[in-house]
Design a protein around this motif. Sequence first.
Motif, short mmCIF file in Angstrom:
data_model
loop_
_atom_site.label_atom_id
_atom_site.label_comp_id
_atom_site.label_asym_id
_atom_site.label_seq_id
_atom_site.Cartn_x
_atom_site.Cartn_y
_atom_site.Cartn_z
N LEU A 127 0.97 -1.28 -0.03
CA LEU A 127 -0.36 -0.44 -0.31
C LEU A 127 1.04 1.38 -0.47
CD1 LEU A 127 -2.88 -1.12 2.82
CD2 LEU A 127 -2.98 -1.46 0.46
N GLY A 128 0.46 2.41 -0.84
CA GLY A 128 1.03 3.73 -0.39
C GLY A 128 0.67 4.59 0.78
N TYR A 129 -0.33 4.35 1.82
CA TYR A 129 -0.49 4.95 2.57
C TYR A 129 -1.64 3.49 3.69
CZ TYR A 129 -2.56 8.68 5.30
OH TYR A 129 -2.48 10.33 6.16
N VAL A 130 -1.15 3.99 5.16
CA VAL A 130 -1.96 3.24 5.87
C VAL A 130 -2.51 3.82 7.32
CG1 VAL A 130 -0.29 2.37 7.48
CG2 VAL A 130 -2.21 0.63 6.82
N VAL A 131 -3.17 4.24 7.54
CA VAL A 131 -4.20 4.10 8.89
C VAL A 131 -3.94 3.63 9.98
CG1 VAL A 131 -5.93 5.75 9.80
CG2 VAL A 131 -5.52 6.04 7.56
N LEU A 132 -3.18 3.92 11.06
CA LEU A 132 -3.57 2.83 12.53
C LEU A 132 -4.44 3.55 13.01
CD1 LEU A 132 0.29 1.94 12.72
CD2 LEU A 132 -1.40 0.60 11.69
N THR A 133 -5.43 2.97 14.06
CA THR A 133 -6.34 3.01 14.41
C THR A 133 -5.58 2.20 16.13
OG1 THR A 133 -8.77 4.52 15.97
CG2 THR A 133 -8.04 2.59 13.39
N SER A 134 -7.24 2.35 17.04
CA SER A 134 -7.53 1.09 18.38
C SER A 134 -7.90 1.97 18.86
CB SER A 134 -5.43 1.38 18.73
OG SER A 134 -6.45 3.13 20.20
N VAL A 135 -8.24 0.99 19.75
CA VAL A 135 -9.86 0.56 20.45
C VAL A 135 -8.71 1.34 21.87
CG1 VAL A 135 -11.21 -1.32 20.10
CG2 VAL A 135 -8.70 -0.96 21.52
N ASP A 136 -9.66 2.18 22.64
CA ASP A 136 -9.37 3.13 24.13
C ASP A 136 -9.14 1.90 25.07
OD1 ASP A 136 -9.67 5.69 24.03
OD2 ASP A 136 -11.12 5.32 23.16
N ARG A 137 -8.01 1.60 26.09
CA ARG A 137 -7.02 0.62 26.53
C ARG A 137 -6.74 1.59 28.20
NH1 ARG A 137 -7.17 -3.99 25.05
NH2 ARG A 137 -6.41 -4.51 27.27
N ASP A 138 -8.04 2.33 28.70
CA ASP A 138 -7.78 3.31 29.53
C ASP A 138 -7.17 1.69 30.86
OD1 ASP A 138 -8.70 5.11 28.98
OD2 ASP A 138 -10.73 4.98 29.15
N ASP A 139 -7.22 0.73 30.49
CA ASP A 139 -7.16 -0.74 32.08
C ASP A 139 -5.67 -0.40 30.99
OD1 ASP A 139 -7.43 -1.66 28.86
OD2 ASP A 139 -6.29 -3.46 29.88
N LEU A 140 -5.33 0.20 30.48
CA LEU A 140 -2.90 0.02 30.54
C LEU A 140 -2.76 1.05 31.11
CD1 LEU A 140 -3.12 -1.12 26.97
CD2 LEU A 140 -3.24 -2.59 28.64
N ALA A 141 -1.72 0.79 31.63
CA ALA A 141 -1.22 2.48 32.25
C ALA A 141 -0.66 3.55 31.11
CB ALA A 141 0.07 1.56 33.13
N ASP A 142 -0.41 2.80 30.63
CA ASP A 142 -0.20 3.76 29.20
C ASP A 142 -1.52 4.30 27.74
OD1 ASP A 142 1.04 1.96 28.46
OD2 ASP A 142 2.67 2.00 27.07
N GLY A 143 -1.98 3.30 28.59
CA GLY A 143 -2.89 3.63 27.61
C GLY A 143 -2.36 3.05 25.62
N GLY A 144 -1.97 2.08 26.02
CA GLY A 144 -0.84 1.73 24.85
C GLY A 144 -0.25 2.69 23.80
N ALA A 145 0.14 3.68 24.55
CA ALA A 145 0.96 4.23 23.87
C ALA A 145 2.11 3.87 23.43
CB ALA A 145 1.56 6.39 24.65
N ARG A 146 2.85 3.29 23.77
CA ARG A 146 3.97 2.47 23.48
C ARG A 146 3.35 1.56 22.50
NH1 ARG A 146 4.40 3.77 28.85
NH2 ARG A 146 6.01 4.94 29.06
N HIS A 147 2.83 0.77 22.41
CA HIS A 147 2.73 -1.11 21.51
C HIS A 147 2.28 0.31 20.53
CE1 HIS A 147 0.99 -4.04 20.75
NE2 HIS A 147 -0.03 -4.07 19.97
N PHE A 148 1.55 1.57 20.14
CA PHE A 148 1.48 2.21 19.16
C PHE A 148 2.84 3.11 18.54
CE2 PHE A 148 -3.01 3.65 18.55
CZ PHE A 148 -3.10 4.32 17.03
N ALA A 149 3.90 3.16 19.58
CA ALA A 149 4.77 3.85 18.40
C ALA A 149 5.24 2.90 18.50
CB ALA A 149 6.04 4.63 19.65
N GLU A 150 6.04 1.42 19.45
CA GLU A 150 6.87 0.37 18.40
C GLU A 150 6.05 -0.69 17.06
OE1 GLU A 150 9.53 -2.99 18.46
OE2 GLU A 150 9.07 -0.82 19.78
N THR A 151 5.03 -0.43 16.83
CA THR A 151 3.75 -0.23 15.41
C THR A 151 4.29 0.68 14.89
OG1 THR A 151 2.01 -2.32 16.81
CG2 THR A 151 2.31 -1.18 14.49
N ILE A 152 4.75 1.35 14.85
CA ILE A 152 5.28 2.85 13.71
C ILE A 152 6.68 2.12 13.58
CG2 ILE A 152 5.12 5.61 13.55
CD1 ILE A 152 2.87 5.54 15.02
#
Length: 421
Positions: free
Chosen positions: A196-221
Amino acid sequence: MAATPASLQRIRAPLQRAVSSSFTAARAYATVPTEPPVSATTSQAPAAPRRPTYFKNTTVSSLDDFISKRDAALPATDAYELRTAEVGPASNRRTITRLPEWLKTPIPAGNDNYKSIKKDLRGLGLHTVCEEARCPNISECWGGSNKNAATATIMLMGDTCTRGCRFCSVKTNRKPPPLDPHEPEHTAEALARWGLGYVVLTSVDRDDLADGGARHFAETIRKIKQKKPGLLVEALTGDFMGDLDMVKIVAESGLDVYAHNVETVEGLTPYVRDRRATFRQSLKVLEHVKTVRGSEGIITKTSLMLGLGEQEEEVMDALRELRKVGVDVVTFGQYMRPTKRHLKVEKYVTPDEFEMWRQRALDMGFLYVASGPLVRSSYKAGEAFIENVLRKRAGEKGAVSVEGKVGEAVAMEQQLKTESV
């Protein structure tokens, strides 16, 4: 040794049962019907009456006329008029608003691109917001004949959200399953494979996680950029409960577009979104991204749904607030009620009104505006980004290492500038 009467009795009993069953049992075959008794053929029971239908309308044409004739196109005034229909039995009849023609979309065609993307998603255990949110544009976005023009929206961190917004059909739970540690690698592998030429990464809200999933997002990118540096990546994140340090982690991960949706106007936010999400908190998220990366270092983007009962001045106020925090791209789309448990549609906004909002937002200084009944936050995101932002900035700053359709757009822009000189 002579057999005792008791032992003879034990032997005789099963033999008697076997012999008697062989004479009484009749062998039958399911495929060979037996002749019914004479009485059954002469006196048949009356057939049960058919259940009545409640959708009879004798004012419309017959089926033959419907098939043989092709109606002329409706004028705009008639096409935009909302129509209602009476449904249900007479004892429980109710009025519903019929879906306007401009909101009806074709069933996914299922071409090779569409099939390939869906197969890889299931094989790698990935989820997409295209499927979970029942997006009407999935056929067009996934099924384009050119892979570089296709857009996929991957939903990270599972398919279960910790919030319960009243417009969203994604599953909710206070304690979703734990994160998949292999998801960043699987996501990067799938995207490298699709081309693909362009991709959108989104997520559910994960308020149960200490960082809300921010590090998981960053690692994927980061893993996506390692495998395919030229792929443009947009991250559509939640608000991380207002924790701006988590916003910074995602903003510095190497993505090209940071998106966070305000969803609706400020006055309707408490009724439309989960109470943990506020309009002002969303503005702070978008503002902080620019603080971290600079006004020209990253594109910020948001989306508004129309048809929830918002007033014209409320939409204008929302746009003014978004411009104050430097948001570059805004999209307008029609709210569509996913189930009866969700908010009702207050109004089906016409295409002319969407065009009006597009022009007003452009006049206010937004770099790009996508506005239409079927527009969604990630709809045609790649094309919008390429045609209206990236190629302009790349042309001004010189050569940029990009691939596919992005490279073609940048080269075309530079060529046009050269010819004009």
